[in-house]
Motif scaffolding. Sequence first.
Motif: not given
Length: 304
Positions: A104, A68-69, A38, A4, A2, A72-73, A78, A106
Amino acid sequence: MYGRERLAASLAAPEITVAPGVYDGISARLVEQQGFETGFLSGAGVSNSRLAQPDVGFLSLPDIADLTRHLADAVDIPIWVDADTGYGNAVGVHRTVRRLADAGAAAVMIEDQEWPKRCGHMAGKSVVPFAEAVAKVEAADAARREHAPELLIKARTDAATTRGLDEAIKRLRAFADAGADIVFADALTSEPDIRHVAAEVDGAALSVNMGFGVRSRPTTPLIPARKLEAMGVDAVIYPRLITAAATAGMQRALGELRTAIDTPETYEAPDTVVDWESYMDLVGKPAVDDLEARFAVDDEETAD
């Protein structure tokens, strides 16, 4: 995972880390396409766009974890996630950090306001006692260490406008000692205050909030990113930029539509909207086309 590690490296670099605010998949993908490293999932942006409500504590952990999910997909950059007060006490913060790490994120930001929280630039906010605020950061750090060691923790205080700058600095120092990777005093009202915080706080990356980014507000002054960098600031977020810009764009487009409705001849205003091909590219249609071609089945074989 993700991004990070990439985010941590960006924060450690001499150049300031810039994080425009995002609130949905399209805004996140635009931030990525424009070359930003980011994005910051803004609680205010989500509350404003999804609910048409101000940032006064109407969001819940499931709301933010679900979004968020999806983000992140949708993107490879991040995403920092605004988790408000952590949705509860220190135990609630521990659970929140675990949930958002799984989704997911960061980085996860928690703040020291009393619930229901409100936007840091609104009147009427208050903060929890010092010990409680520090305990919540300790809980966030513990959850991260136990569950997602590469996750970054951002700790925000709203004490500057409620209890004074010295209290805000005290809290930021304690947050860094408690394990925060990034610290943030919201709604600082002058450039000297930002300089003072940058000089007095170490042990964690320092972030500031520049709101719209291209338009001043009556609270924190608008300061160029490179000047903030020279002042000792490590990261700057622009949580209000895209939601405000999208609002202005929708107002203009609806005005053009009203003109088109009231005009008997064909009326076009092409600069009001992106073209079809660009829009399909933005939402990933070419990738779907590639998958359909890859897994296509011959009609004759299907008939058999």
